[in-house]
Design a protein around this motif. Structure first.
Motif, short mmCIF file in Angstrom:
data_model
loop_
_atom_site.label_atom_id
_atom_site.label_comp_id
_atom_site.label_asym_id
_atom_site.label_seq_id
_atom_site.Cartn_x
_atom_site.Cartn_y
_atom_site.Cartn_z
N LYS A 252 67.59 34.33 65.26
CA LYS A 252 66.26 34.70 64.73
C LYS A 252 65.18 33.79 65.28
CE LYS A 252 67.93 36.82 60.43
NZ LYS A 252 68.01 36.68 58.96
N LEU A 253 65.51 32.51 65.45
CA LEU A 253 64.54 31.57 66.03
C LEU A 253 64.22 31.96 67.47
CD1 LEU A 253 65.91 28.26 64.53
CD2 LEU A 253 63.57 29.07 64.23
N ARG A 254 65.24 32.31 68.23
CA ARG A 254 65.00 32.72 69.62
C ARG A 254 64.17 34.00 69.66
NH1 ARG A 254 68.35 34.78 74.63
NH2 ARG A 254 70.10 35.18 73.28
N ALA A 255 64.48 34.96 68.79
CA ALA A 255 63.71 36.22 68.75
C ALA A 255 62.25 35.96 68.38
CB ALA A 255 64.35 37.18 67.76
N ALA A 256 62.05 35.05 67.42
CA ALA A 256 60.68 34.70 67.02
C ALA A 256 59.95 34.01 68.17
CB ALA A 256 60.71 33.79 65.79
N GLY A 257 60.68 33.15 68.89
CA GLY A 257 60.09 32.50 70.06
C GLY A 257 59.69 33.49 71.13
N ASN A 258 60.57 34.46 71.36
CA ASN A 258 60.27 35.51 72.36
C ASN A 258 59.01 36.29 71.97
OD1 ASN A 258 62.59 34.71 73.65
ND2 ASN A 258 63.81 36.48 73.00
N GLY B 217 51.44 35.37 73.91
CA GLY B 217 50.65 34.32 74.54
C GLY B 217 50.54 33.04 73.72
N GLN B 218 51.35 32.92 72.67
CA GLN B 218 51.34 31.72 71.83
C GLN B 218 52.44 30.77 72.31
OE1 GLN B 218 51.89 34.10 68.27
NE2 GLN B 218 49.80 33.65 67.57
N TYR B 219 52.16 30.10 73.42
CA TYR B 219 53.20 29.35 74.12
C TYR B 219 53.62 28.08 73.38
CZ TYR B 219 51.59 32.56 77.70
OH TYR B 219 51.23 33.70 78.38
N ALA B 220 52.68 27.40 72.75
CA ALA B 220 53.03 26.19 71.99
C ALA B 220 53.94 26.55 70.81
CB ALA B 220 51.77 25.48 71.52
N GLU B 221 53.60 27.64 70.14
CA GLU B 221 54.42 28.07 69.00
C GLU B 221 55.80 28.52 69.47
OE1 GLU B 221 54.31 31.95 66.23
OE2 GLU B 221 52.60 30.61 65.89
N ALA B 222 55.84 29.23 70.59
CA ALA B 222 57.12 29.67 71.14
C ALA B 222 57.98 28.47 71.52
CB ALA B 222 56.89 30.56 72.36
N ASN C 105 63.88 29.12 78.39
CA ASN C 105 62.74 29.76 77.73
C ASN C 105 61.67 28.75 77.37
OD1 ASN C 105 64.22 32.08 77.95
ND2 ASN C 105 64.41 32.49 75.77
N ARG C 106 62.10 27.58 76.86
CA ARG C 106 61.10 26.56 76.53
C ARG C 106 60.41 26.06 77.80
NH1 ARG C 106 62.71 21.27 73.02
NH2 ARG C 106 63.60 20.61 75.03
N ALA C 107 61.17 26.01 78.89
CA ALA C 107 60.57 25.62 80.18
C ALA C 107 59.47 26.59 80.59
CB ALA C 107 61.65 25.56 81.25
N ALA C 108 59.69 27.89 80.32
CA ALA C 108 58.67 28.90 80.65
C ALA C 108 57.38 28.63 79.86
CB ALA C 108 59.19 30.29 80.35
N CYS C 109 57.53 28.19 78.61
CA CYS C 109 56.35 27.85 77.79
C CYS C 109 55.62 26.66 78.40
CB CYS C 109 56.77 27.51 76.36
SG CYS C 109 57.62 28.84 75.50
N HIS C 110 56.37 25.63 78.79
CA HIS C 110 55.76 24.45 79.40
C HIS C 110 55.00 24.84 80.68
CE1 HIS C 110 57.69 21.91 76.55
NE2 HIS C 110 58.88 21.90 77.10
N LEU C 111 55.61 25.73 81.46
CA LEU C 111 54.99 26.14 82.72
C LEU C 111 53.68 26.88 82.46
CD1 LEU C 111 55.49 26.10 85.80
CD2 LEU C 111 56.62 28.32 85.55
N LYS C 112 53.69 27.76 81.45
CA LYS C 112 52.47 28.50 81.10
C LYS C 112 51.36 27.54 80.64
CE LYS C 112 53.47 32.95 81.57
NZ LYS C 112 52.66 33.87 82.42
N ASP C 113 51.76 26.46 79.97
CA ASP C 113 50.77 25.50 79.47
C ASP C 113 50.42 24.43 80.50
OD1 ASP C 113 50.28 26.64 77.02
OD2 ASP C 113 51.85 25.53 75.97
N GLY C 114 50.99 24.51 81.70
CA GLY C 114 50.68 23.54 82.74
C GLY C 114 51.41 22.22 82.60
N ASN C 115 52.41 22.18 81.73
CA ASN C 115 53.19 20.96 81.51
C ASN C 115 54.39 20.99 82.45
OD1 ASN C 115 54.62 18.77 80.62
ND2 ASN C 115 54.67 19.38 78.46
N CYS C 116 54.13 20.71 83.73
CA CYS C 116 55.16 20.92 84.76
C CYS C 116 56.32 19.94 84.64
CB CYS C 116 54.52 20.81 86.14
SG CYS C 116 53.35 22.15 86.47
#
Length: 309
Positions: free
Chosen positions: A11-17, A23-28, A56-67
Motif C-alpha cells: 500500500k505504501l508503494r501504491a501510494a508513492g506511485n 507530481g508530488q515527488y517529495a511525498e512520493a 522509485n525513490r531515485a526517480a523522485c530524487h532525479l525529478k527534484d534535481g537531487n542527483c
C-alpha cells in the motif's frame, strides 16, 4: 491533523506511485522510504521489491534535481538486483546532469547490452560520445572506466518480465525520436555518423552483430540520411533472426535510395523468413530489374517462386 500512512509495503508503494504520478515527488519519496523501512523491519528477504523501492525513490530524487541521492539509491537498487534497466537509466541521467560523462556513458552502454533498442540509452550514448570527444579528445575511449559485461541471465530476466515492466521503455523502442528524424544533421554530425558506421562494419566482419547494431543505431542518431547504414543494420537483424526489424530498416533504406540492391535483397530474405512470400517475390523482382544478373537474387527468386505455388 497528521495524515495516516498505509501500513503495508504494497500500500505504501501504491501510494508513492500515485503521489509520483501527481507530481508530488517529495511525498512520493517519503512513502517509498517508509515502505523500505517497513520491509527492512520485517526482515524478509525480498531483493526485487527492495530494489524497486530504491529505484522509485531515485526517480523522485532525479525529478527534484537531487542527483547525488539519486545515484546513491540507484546503486543500492543495483546491488540488490544487478543490471536492472530502470536504475541504470536513472543513474546515467544523474551522472550526466552532474557532468560525470564517463560514468554516464558506462551506464548507458550497460543498458544497451541488456536491450539494444532502448532509444533513451542510444540517445544518451550519442550525447556522451560528443561530450567525451570534446572534453577528452580523440582517445577518449581509452580513458573510460571498464564497462561491465552483462551476463546472458540478466538479458533473459529482462526479456521474461511481464509486459507492464516494459512500459517505460516502450516509447523508446519503436523508432528514432521525432526530434532526431526532423533534425538536419550538421557536417560534424555526418562525420561522426560515418565513423560510427565504419565501427559497425568492423564489428560485422568480426561476427559481433549485436554490438554492430549499437554502432549503427548511434550512427543513425547522429545522421539518419545514409541508406547503407539502415541496410547494414538490417543485415545484423537478419543474422539475429529479428526479421521484423530487418524489414523496417530495409524499408527506411529504400526510402533514401530506391535502388539499394542490398536493401531489396535483405528485405526479401526477411519476408521469406516471415513466410510473406508475396512480398519477398516482389522485392526480388524489383532487385532483378536493377541487376538482372545478380546470382544470389536469381537463386532466391527461384526458392520464393516455389513457395508461391
Amino acid at each position: 491533523m497528521t495524515p495516516k500512512f498505509p501500513d503495508s509495503v504494497e500500500k505504501l508503494r501504491a501510494a508513492g506511485n500515485e503521489s509520483f504520478r501527481n507530481g508530488q515527488y517529495a511525498e512520493a519519496s517519503a512513502l517509498y522510504g517508509r515502505a523500505l523501512r517497513v520491509l527492512q523491519a520485517q526482515g524478509s528477504s525480498d531483493p526485487e521489491e527492495e530494489s524497486v523501492l530504491y529505484s522509485n525513490r531515485a526517480a523522485c530524487h532525479l525529478k527534484d534535481g537531487n542527483c547525488r541521492d539519486c545515484i546513491k539509491d540507484c546503486t543500492s537498487a543495483l546491488v540488490l538486483v544487478p543490471f536492472s534497466i530502470k536504475p541504470l537509466l536513472r543513474r546515467a541521467s544523474a551522472y550526466e546532469a552532474l557532468e560525470r560523462y564517463p560514468m554516464a556513458y558506462v551506464d548507458y552502454k550497460t543498458v544497451l547490452q541488456i536491450d539494444n533498442s532502448v532509444t533513451s540509452a542510444l540517445e544518451g550514448i550519442n550525447r556522451m560520445t560528443r561530450a567525451l570527444m570534446d572534453s577528452l579528445g580523440p582517445e577518449w575511449r581509452l580513458k573510460l572506466p571498464s564497462i561491465p559485461l552483462v551476463p546472458v541471465s540478466a538479458q533473459k530476466r529482462w526479456n521474461s518480465l511481464p509486459s507492464e515492466n516494459h512500459k517505460e521503455m516502450a516509447k523508446s523502442k519503436s523508432k528514432e525520436t521525432t526530434a532526431t528524424k526532423n533534425r538536419v544533421p550538421s557536417a560534424g554530425d555526418v562525420e561522426k555518423a560515418k565513423v560510427l558506421k565504419e565501427e559497425g562494419n568492423e564489428l560485422v566482419k568480426k561476427g559481433n552483430h549485436k554490438k554492430a547494431i549499437e554502432k549503427y543505431s548511434e550512427s543513425l542518431l547522429c545522421s539518419n540520411l545514409e541508406s547503407a547504414t539502415y541496410s547494414n543494420r538490417a543485415l545484423c537483424y537478419l543474422v539475429l533472426k529479428q526479421y521484423t526489424e530487418a524489414v523496417k530498416d530495409c524499408t527506411e533504406a529504400l526510402k533514401l535510395d530506391g535502388k539499394n540492391v542490398k536493401a531489396f535483397y535483405r528485405r526479401a530474405q526477411a519476408h521469406k523468413a516471415l513466410k510473406d512470400y508475396k512480398s519477398s517475390f516482389a522485392d526480388i523482382s524489383n532487385l532483378l530489374q536493377i541487376e538482372p544478373r545478380n546470382g544470389p537474387a536469381q537463386k532466391l527468386w527461384q526458392e520464393v517462386k516455389q513457395n508461391l505455388h
